[in-house]
Enzyme design. Structure first.
Site, PDB file in Angstrom:
ATOM      1  N   GLU A 175     -10.711   5.680   5.346  1.00  0.00           N
ATOM      2  CA  GLU A 175     -10.445   4.796   4.203  1.00  0.00           C
ATOM      3  C   GLU A 175      -9.571   5.549   3.213  1.00  0.00           C
ATOM      4  O   GLU A 175      -9.140   6.674   3.481  1.00  0.00           O
ATOM      5  CB  GLU A 175     -11.752   4.336   3.560  1.00  0.00           C
ATOM      6  CG  GLU A 175     -12.600   5.477   3.034  1.00  0.00           C
ATOM      7  CD  GLU A 175     -13.922   5.023   2.421  1.00  0.00           C
ATOM      8  OE1 GLU A 175     -13.992   3.902   1.890  1.00  0.00           O
ATOM      9  OE2 GLU A 175     -14.878   5.823   2.456  1.00  0.00           O
ATOM     10  N   LYS A 208     -22.364   5.096  -2.732  1.00  0.00           N
ATOM     11  CA  LYS A 208     -21.315   5.203  -3.763  1.00  0.00           C
ATOM     12  C   LYS A 208     -21.738   6.218  -4.823  1.00  0.00           C
ATOM     13  O   LYS A 208     -22.085   5.857  -5.951  1.00  0.00           O
ATOM     14  CB  LYS A 208     -21.024   3.818  -4.372  1.00  0.00           C
ATOM     15  CG  LYS A 208     -19.650   3.742  -5.052  1.00  0.00           C
ATOM     16  CD  LYS A 208     -19.228   2.314  -5.259  1.00  0.00           C
ATOM     17  CE  LYS A 208     -17.956   2.189  -6.077  1.00  0.00           C
ATOM     18  NZ  LYS A 208     -16.790   2.901  -5.570  1.00  0.00           N
ATOM     19  N   LEU A 222     -17.139   3.603   2.707  1.00  0.00           N
ATOM     20  CA  LEU A 222     -17.846   2.784   1.726  1.00  0.00           C
ATOM     21  C   LEU A 222     -17.662   1.317   2.111  1.00  0.00           C
ATOM     22  O   LEU A 222     -16.547   0.898   2.438  1.00  0.00           O
ATOM     23  CB  LEU A 222     -17.273   3.015   0.321  1.00  0.00           C
ATOM     24  CG  LEU A 222     -18.002   2.217  -0.752  1.00  0.00           C
ATOM     25  CD1 LEU A 222     -19.348   2.861  -1.068  1.00  0.00           C
ATOM     26  CD2 LEU A 222     -17.182   2.111  -2.024  1.00  0.00           C
ATOM     27  N   TYR A 256     -22.531   4.923  -8.818  1.00  0.00           N
ATOM     28  CA  TYR A 256     -21.757   4.116  -9.755  1.00  0.00           C
ATOM     29  C   TYR A 256     -21.231   2.868  -9.076  1.00  0.00           C
ATOM     30  O   TYR A 256     -21.269   2.736  -7.848  1.00  0.00           O
ATOM     31  CB  TYR A 256     -20.594   4.932 -10.333  1.00  0.00           C
ATOM     32  CG  TYR A 256     -19.421   5.120  -9.373  1.00  0.00           C
ATOM     33  CD1 TYR A 256     -19.515   5.986  -8.284  1.00  0.00           C
ATOM     34  CD2 TYR A 256     -18.220   4.423  -9.553  1.00  0.00           C
ATOM     35  CE1 TYR A 256     -18.443   6.156  -7.411  1.00  0.00           C
ATOM     36  CE2 TYR A 256     -17.151   4.591  -8.679  1.00  0.00           C
ATOM     37  CZ  TYR A 256     -17.269   5.456  -7.611  1.00  0.00           C
ATOM     38  OH  TYR A 256     -16.223   5.609  -6.740  1.00  0.00           O
TER      39      TYR A 256
HETATM   40  N1  PDD Z   1     -13.497   2.765  -5.647  1.00  0.00           N
HETATM   41  N2  PDD Z   1     -13.658   3.285  -0.629  1.00  0.00           N
HETATM   42  C1  PDD Z   1     -13.814   4.182  -1.619  1.00  0.00           C
HETATM   43  C2  PDD Z   1     -13.954   5.631  -1.274  1.00  0.00           C
HETATM   44  C3  PDD Z   1     -13.849   3.747  -2.959  1.00  0.00           C
HETATM   45  O1  PDD Z   1     -14.027   4.634  -3.946  1.00  0.00           O
HETATM   46  C4  PDD Z   1     -13.696   2.365  -3.249  1.00  0.00           C
HETATM   47  C5  PDD Z   1     -13.722   1.839  -4.647  1.00  0.00           C
HETATM   48  C6  PDD Z   1     -13.519   1.473  -2.176  1.00  0.00           C
HETATM   49  C7  PDD Z   1     -13.374  -0.006  -2.387  1.00  0.00           C
HETATM   50  O2  PDD Z   1     -14.584  -0.574  -2.786  1.00  0.00           O
HETATM   51  P1  PDD Z   1     -14.605  -1.891  -3.708  1.00  0.00           P
HETATM   52  O3  PDD Z   1     -13.791  -2.925  -3.004  1.00  0.00           O
HETATM   53  O4  PDD Z   1     -16.048  -2.247  -3.767  1.00  0.00           O
HETATM   54  O5  PDD Z   1     -14.023  -1.493  -5.029  1.00  0.00           O
HETATM   55  C8  PDD Z   1     -13.514   1.969  -0.871  1.00  0.00           C
HETATM   56  C9  PDD Z   1     -13.573   2.407  -7.040  1.00  0.00           C
HETATM   57  C10 PDD Z   1     -12.696   1.268  -7.405  1.00  0.00           C
HETATM   58  C11 PDD Z   1     -13.348   3.655  -7.876  1.00  0.00           C
HETATM   59  O6  PDD Z   1     -13.895   4.674  -7.509  1.00  0.00           O
HETATM   60  O7  PDD Z   1     -12.658   3.593  -8.896  1.00  0.00           O
END
Ligand code: PDD
Length: 286
Positions: free
Chosen positions: A182, A149, A207, A33
Protein backbone atom coordinates in the site's frame (compact mmCIF):
# COMPACT_ATOMS: atom_id res chain seq x y z
CA UNK A 1 -11.18 32.43 15.23
CA UNK A 2 -8.49 30.08 16.62
CA UNK A 3 -8.71 26.34 16.32
CA UNK A 4 -10.31 24.35 19.13
CA UNK A 5 -9.22 20.87 20.19
CA UNK A 6 -10.88 18.32 22.45
CA UNK A 7 -8.50 16.84 25.03
CA UNK A 8 -9.72 14.44 27.71
CA UNK A 9 -13.02 16.16 28.43
CA UNK A 10 -12.12 19.79 27.65
CA UNK A 11 -12.49 21.97 24.56
CA UNK A 12 -9.41 24.18 24.41
CA UNK A 13 -7.58 26.54 22.03
CA UNK A 14 -4.83 24.57 20.26
CA UNK A 15 -1.98 26.30 22.05
CA UNK A 16 -3.50 25.38 25.44
CA UNK A 17 -4.39 21.80 24.48
CA UNK A 18 -1.73 19.51 25.95
CA UNK A 19 -1.19 15.94 27.03
CA UNK A 20 0.95 14.66 29.89
CA UNK A 21 4.66 13.92 29.26
CA UNK A 22 4.11 10.36 30.46
CA UNK A 23 1.30 9.69 28.03
CA UNK A 24 2.03 6.24 26.54
CA UNK A 25 1.33 7.59 23.08
CA UNK A 26 4.23 9.99 23.52
CA UNK A 27 6.60 7.45 25.07
CA UNK A 28 5.71 4.20 23.28
CA UNK A 29 3.50 5.10 20.33
CA UNK A 30 0.95 3.08 22.32
CA UNK A 31 -2.22 4.32 20.69
CA UNK A 32 -4.40 4.42 17.61
CA UNK A 33 -5.95 7.08 15.42
CA UNK A 34 -8.45 7.84 12.69
CA UNK A 35 -8.53 10.53 10.01
CA UNK A 36 -12.01 11.25 8.69
CA UNK A 37 -12.87 13.52 5.79
CA UNK A 38 -15.22 16.45 6.38
CA UNK A 39 -17.06 17.33 3.17
CA UNK A 40 -19.51 20.25 2.96
CA UNK A 41 -20.03 20.19 6.72
CA UNK A 42 -20.60 16.43 7.01
CA UNK A 43 -18.39 13.65 8.35
CA UNK A 44 -17.73 11.08 5.64
CA UNK A 45 -18.11 7.38 6.43
CA UNK A 46 -18.16 7.96 10.18
CA UNK A 47 -19.64 4.49 10.81
CA UNK A 48 -16.77 2.73 9.05
CA UNK A 49 -14.16 4.90 10.77
CA UNK A 50 -15.62 4.23 14.22
CA UNK A 51 -15.88 0.50 13.49
CA UNK A 52 -12.19 0.44 12.51
CA UNK A 53 -11.29 2.48 15.61
CA UNK A 54 -13.08 -0.08 17.78
CA UNK A 55 -11.19 -2.91 16.09
CA UNK A 56 -7.79 -1.18 16.44
CA UNK A 57 -8.47 -0.55 20.15
CA UNK A 58 -9.59 -4.08 20.74
CA UNK A 59 -6.49 -5.54 19.01
CA UNK A 60 -4.35 -3.51 21.46
CA UNK A 61 -6.62 -4.12 24.48
CA UNK A 62 -7.27 -0.42 24.97
CA UNK A 63 -10.74 0.48 26.26
CA UNK A 64 -13.04 2.83 24.30
CA UNK A 65 -12.27 6.28 25.74
CA UNK A 66 -15.92 7.31 26.02
CA UNK A 67 -19.21 5.52 26.53
CA UNK A 68 -20.91 4.30 23.34
CA UNK A 69 -22.81 7.20 21.82
CA UNK A 70 -20.72 9.94 23.45
CA UNK A 71 -17.89 9.90 20.89
CA UNK A 72 -20.02 11.01 17.90
CA UNK A 73 -21.28 13.90 20.05
CA UNK A 74 -17.71 15.02 20.81
CA UNK A 75 -16.74 14.79 17.12
CA UNK A 76 -19.68 16.99 16.14
CA UNK A 77 -18.93 19.47 18.90
CA UNK A 78 -15.31 19.85 17.72
CA UNK A 79 -16.57 20.39 14.16
CA UNK A 80 -19.16 22.92 15.36
CA UNK A 81 -16.70 24.88 17.48
CA UNK A 82 -14.28 25.06 14.55
CA UNK A 83 -17.09 25.95 12.09
CA UNK A 84 -15.50 23.54 9.67
CA UNK A 85 -16.97 22.91 6.22
CA UNK A 86 -14.23 21.02 4.37
CA UNK A 87 -11.15 19.34 5.76
CA UNK A 88 -10.33 16.55 8.16
CA UNK A 89 -11.07 15.36 11.63
CA UNK A 90 -8.22 13.70 13.54
CA UNK A 91 -8.96 11.45 16.48
CA UNK A 92 -6.33 9.80 18.64
CA UNK A 93 -6.71 7.40 21.54
CA UNK A 94 -3.74 6.25 23.62
CA UNK A 95 -3.54 3.79 26.49
CA UNK A 96 -3.25 6.74 28.87
CA UNK A 97 -0.79 8.25 31.34
CA UNK A 98 1.40 6.08 33.58
CA UNK A 99 5.01 5.92 34.86
CA UNK A 100 7.18 4.54 32.03
CA UNK A 101 7.01 0.74 32.11
CA UNK A 102 6.60 -1.41 29.00
CA UNK A 103 3.79 -3.61 30.34
CA UNK A 104 0.26 -2.21 30.42
CA UNK A 105 -0.45 -0.09 33.53
CA UNK A 106 -2.06 -2.19 36.29
CA UNK A 107 -4.59 -1.28 37.39
CA UNK A 108 -5.46 0.19 33.98
CA UNK A 109 -5.62 3.95 33.50
CA UNK A 110 -8.11 6.08 31.58
CA UNK A 111 -7.29 6.18 27.84
CA UNK A 112 -6.40 9.64 26.50
CA UNK A 113 -8.60 11.06 23.76
CA UNK A 114 -7.67 13.96 21.48
CA UNK A 115 -9.86 15.27 18.65
CA UNK A 116 -8.83 18.05 16.27
CA UNK A 117 -10.02 19.34 12.91
CA UNK A 118 -8.17 20.98 10.07
CA UNK A 119 -9.78 23.05 7.31
CA UNK A 120 -8.54 22.35 3.77
CA UNK A 121 -9.53 24.07 0.56
CA UNK A 122 -11.20 21.28 -1.47
CA UNK A 123 -9.96 22.89 -4.71
CA UNK A 124 -6.42 21.90 -3.75
CA UNK A 125 -7.24 18.20 -4.08
CA UNK A 126 -9.13 18.80 -7.32
CA UNK A 127 -6.14 20.64 -8.81
CA UNK A 128 -3.75 17.90 -7.70
CA UNK A 129 -6.02 15.19 -9.12
CA UNK A 130 -6.19 17.00 -12.47
CA UNK A 131 -2.39 16.74 -12.74
CA UNK A 132 -2.01 13.37 -11.02
CA UNK A 133 0.72 12.48 -8.55
CA UNK A 134 4.09 10.76 -8.76
CA UNK A 135 4.84 7.80 -6.52
CA UNK A 136 8.23 6.37 -5.56
CA UNK A 137 8.66 2.76 -4.43
CA UNK A 138 10.25 2.04 -1.05
CA UNK A 139 10.86 -1.17 0.85
CA UNK A 140 8.02 -1.95 3.25
CA UNK A 141 9.92 -2.05 6.55
CA UNK A 142 6.88 -1.84 8.84
CA UNK A 143 5.96 -4.25 11.62
CA UNK A 144 3.73 -7.23 10.83
CA UNK A 145 0.45 -5.63 11.97
CA UNK A 146 -0.13 -2.57 9.75
CA UNK A 147 -3.81 -3.60 9.74
CA UNK A 148 -3.99 -1.84 13.14
CA UNK A 149 -4.14 1.93 12.69
CA UNK A 150 -1.49 2.74 15.29
CA UNK A 151 0.13 6.12 15.78
CA UNK A 152 3.53 4.38 15.40
CA UNK A 153 4.08 5.71 11.88
CA UNK A 154 7.86 6.08 11.69
CA UNK A 155 8.35 3.77 8.65
CA UNK A 156 5.51 5.62 6.89
CA UNK A 157 7.04 8.99 7.75
CA UNK A 158 10.48 7.93 6.47
CA UNK A 159 9.01 6.48 3.27
CA UNK A 160 6.94 9.61 2.54
CA UNK A 161 9.95 11.84 3.21
CA UNK A 162 12.20 9.74 0.93
CA UNK A 163 9.49 9.91 -1.76
CA UNK A 164 9.33 13.69 -1.39
CA UNK A 165 13.10 13.91 -1.80
CA UNK A 166 12.66 12.06 -5.11
CA UNK A 167 10.01 14.52 -6.26
CA UNK A 168 7.08 12.17 -5.54
CA UNK A 169 3.97 12.89 -3.46
CA UNK A 170 3.44 9.34 -2.17
CA UNK A 171 5.54 6.24 -1.47
CA UNK A 172 4.42 2.78 -2.56
CA UNK A 173 5.64 0.19 -0.09
CA UNK A 174 7.03 -2.97 -1.66
CA UNK A 175 7.48 -6.24 0.24
CA UNK A 176 10.40 -8.69 0.01
CA UNK A 177 8.70 -10.45 -2.94
CA UNK A 178 8.38 -7.30 -5.02
CA UNK A 179 4.66 -6.91 -4.31
CA UNK A 180 3.12 -3.50 -3.59
CA UNK A 181 1.36 -3.57 -0.23
CA UNK A 182 0.00 0.00 0.00
CA UNK A 183 1.03 3.64 0.15
CA UNK A 184 2.63 5.42 3.13
CA UNK A 185 -0.80 6.93 3.90
CA UNK A 186 -3.10 5.45 1.26
CA UNK A 187 -4.17 2.20 -0.41
CA UNK A 188 -2.73 1.38 -3.84
CA UNK A 189 -4.71 0.46 -6.96
CA UNK A 190 -3.99 -0.28 -10.62
CA UNK A 191 -6.11 -0.83 -13.72
CA UNK A 192 -4.78 -3.36 -16.24
CA UNK A 193 -5.07 -3.39 -20.04
CA UNK A 194 -8.42 -5.24 -19.79
CA UNK A 195 -9.83 -2.52 -17.53
CA UNK A 196 -9.76 -4.78 -14.48
CA UNK A 197 -9.26 -2.77 -11.30
CA UNK A 198 -6.79 -4.44 -8.92
CA UNK A 199 -6.07 -3.72 -5.26
CA UNK A 200 -4.41 -5.69 -2.45
CA UNK A 201 -6.75 -8.04 -0.58
CA UNK A 202 -7.52 -7.32 3.07
CA UNK A 203 -5.12 -9.14 5.37
CA UNK A 204 -2.62 -8.28 8.11
CA UNK A 205 -0.17 -6.64 5.67
CA UNK A 206 -2.25 -3.55 4.84
CA UNK A 207 -4.64 -1.14 6.49
CA UNK A 208 -8.26 -1.82 5.62
CA UNK A 209 -8.96 1.63 4.17
CA UNK A 210 -12.37 3.18 4.67
CA UNK A 211 -12.07 4.96 1.32
CA UNK A 212 -11.09 1.60 -0.20
CA UNK A 213 -14.24 -0.06 1.20
CA UNK A 214 -16.49 2.73 -0.07
CA UNK A 215 -14.80 2.68 -3.46
CA UNK A 216 -15.46 -1.08 -3.68
CA UNK A 217 -19.17 -0.29 -3.13
CA UNK A 218 -18.99 2.24 -5.98
CA UNK A 219 -17.13 -0.19 -8.25
CA UNK A 220 -19.81 -2.84 -7.61
CA UNK A 221 -22.62 -0.33 -8.25
CA UNK A 222 -20.98 0.69 -11.53
CA UNK A 223 -20.55 -2.95 -12.57
CA UNK A 224 -16.79 -2.53 -13.05
CA UNK A 225 -14.41 -5.49 -12.92
CA UNK A 226 -12.39 -5.83 -9.73
CA UNK A 227 -9.79 -8.23 -8.40
CA UNK A 228 -8.65 -8.05 -4.78
CA UNK A 229 -5.18 -9.55 -4.98
CA UNK A 230 -1.53 -8.65 -4.66
CA UNK A 231 0.19 -7.00 -7.62
CA UNK A 232 3.90 -6.52 -8.26
CA UNK A 233 5.72 -3.25 -8.80
CA UNK A 234 6.49 -4.46 -12.36
CA UNK A 235 2.78 -5.05 -13.02
CA UNK A 236 1.99 -1.58 -11.69
CA UNK A 237 4.54 0.04 -13.98
CA UNK A 238 2.97 -1.72 -16.96
CA UNK A 239 -0.61 -0.86 -15.90
CA UNK A 240 -3.03 1.32 -17.88
CA UNK A 241 -3.88 3.38 -14.80
CA UNK A 242 -2.88 3.67 -11.19
CA UNK A 243 -4.35 5.56 -8.27
CA UNK A 244 -4.39 5.78 -4.48
CA UNK A 245 -7.23 6.13 -2.01
CA UNK A 246 -7.41 7.59 1.48
CA UNK A 247 -9.42 10.02 3.58
CA UNK A 248 -6.98 12.79 2.67
CA UNK A 249 -6.48 11.87 -1.00
CA UNK A 250 -9.95 10.43 -1.87
CA UNK A 251 -9.29 8.88 -5.29
CA UNK A 252 -5.99 10.33 -6.53
CA UNK A 253 -4.61 9.40 -9.97
CA UNK A 254 -0.97 8.30 -10.13
CA UNK A 255 0.82 9.33 -13.34
CA UNK A 256 4.35 8.07 -12.70
CA UNK A 257 5.91 5.27 -10.67
CA UNK A 258 9.66 5.70 -10.04
CA UNK A 259 9.67 8.12 -12.98
CA UNK A 260 8.01 5.63 -15.38
CA UNK A 261 4.81 7.06 -16.88
CA UNK A 262 1.69 5.01 -16.09
CA UNK A 263 -0.36 4.47 -19.27
CA UNK A 264 -0.16 7.66 -21.31
CA UNK A 265 1.28 9.57 -18.34
CA UNK A 266 -1.99 11.41 -17.67
CA UNK A 267 -4.62 10.77 -14.97
CA UNK A 268 -6.61 7.67 -15.92
CA UNK A 269 -10.21 7.98 -17.09
CA UNK A 270 -11.50 5.37 -14.66
CA UNK A 271 -9.73 6.97 -11.70
CA UNK A 272 -11.09 10.39 -12.64
CA UNK A 273 -14.61 9.04 -12.97
CA UNK A 274 -14.44 7.21 -9.63
CA UNK A 275 -13.18 10.39 -7.97
CA UNK A 276 -16.13 12.40 -9.29
CA UNK A 277 -18.67 9.76 -8.21
CA UNK A 278 -17.09 9.01 -4.81
CA UNK A 279 -19.23 11.33 -2.68
CA UNK A 280 -22.43 9.95 -4.24
CA UNK A 281 -21.85 6.65 -2.44
CA UNK A 282 -19.92 7.74 0.68
CA UNK A 283 -22.13 8.06 3.78
CA UNK A 284 -22.58 11.59 5.12
CA UNK A 285 -23.44 12.32 8.72
CA UNK A 286 -23.82 15.74 10.24
N1 PDD B 1 -3.99 7.40 6.31
N2 PDD B 1 -3.02 2.86 4.32
C1 PDD B 1 -2.34 3.60 5.21
C2 PDD B 1 -0.99 3.14 5.67
C3 PDD B 1 -2.90 4.80 5.70
O1 PDD B 1 -2.24 5.53 6.61
C4 PDD B 1 -4.17 5.22 5.23
C5 PDD B 1 -4.83 6.47 5.71
C6 PDD B 1 -4.83 4.41 4.29
C7 PDD B 1 -6.19 4.76 3.75
O2 PDD B 1 -7.17 4.59 4.73
P1 PDD B 1 -8.51 5.48 4.71
O3 PDD B 1 -9.13 5.30 3.36
O4 PDD B 1 -9.34 4.88 5.79
O5 PDD B 1 -8.09 6.89 4.98
C8 PDD B 1 -4.23 3.23 3.86
C9 PDD B 1 -4.50 8.61 6.88
C10 PDD B 1 -5.31 9.42 5.94
C11 PDD B 1 -3.35 9.38 7.52
O6 PDD B 1 -2.54 8.73 8.15
O7 PDD B 1 -3.29 10.60 7.40
Amino acid sequence: MGRIAYVNGSYLPHNEATVHIEDRGYQFGDGVYEVCEIHRGALIDEGRHLARLKRSLSELQIAMPLAEGALPIVLREVMRRNRIKDGYLYLQVTRGVAPREHCFPAPSVRPSLVVTTRAIDPNKGTTLAAAGIAVASMPDIRWKRPDIKTIGLLPNVLARQAAKERGAQEAWLVDAEGMVTEGAASNAWIVNSENVIITHQIDNTILSGVTRATLLDLIAAEGLRIEERRFSLAEAKAAREAFVTGATSLVMPVVTIDGTPVGNGHPGLLAQRLRVLFHNVAKRSS
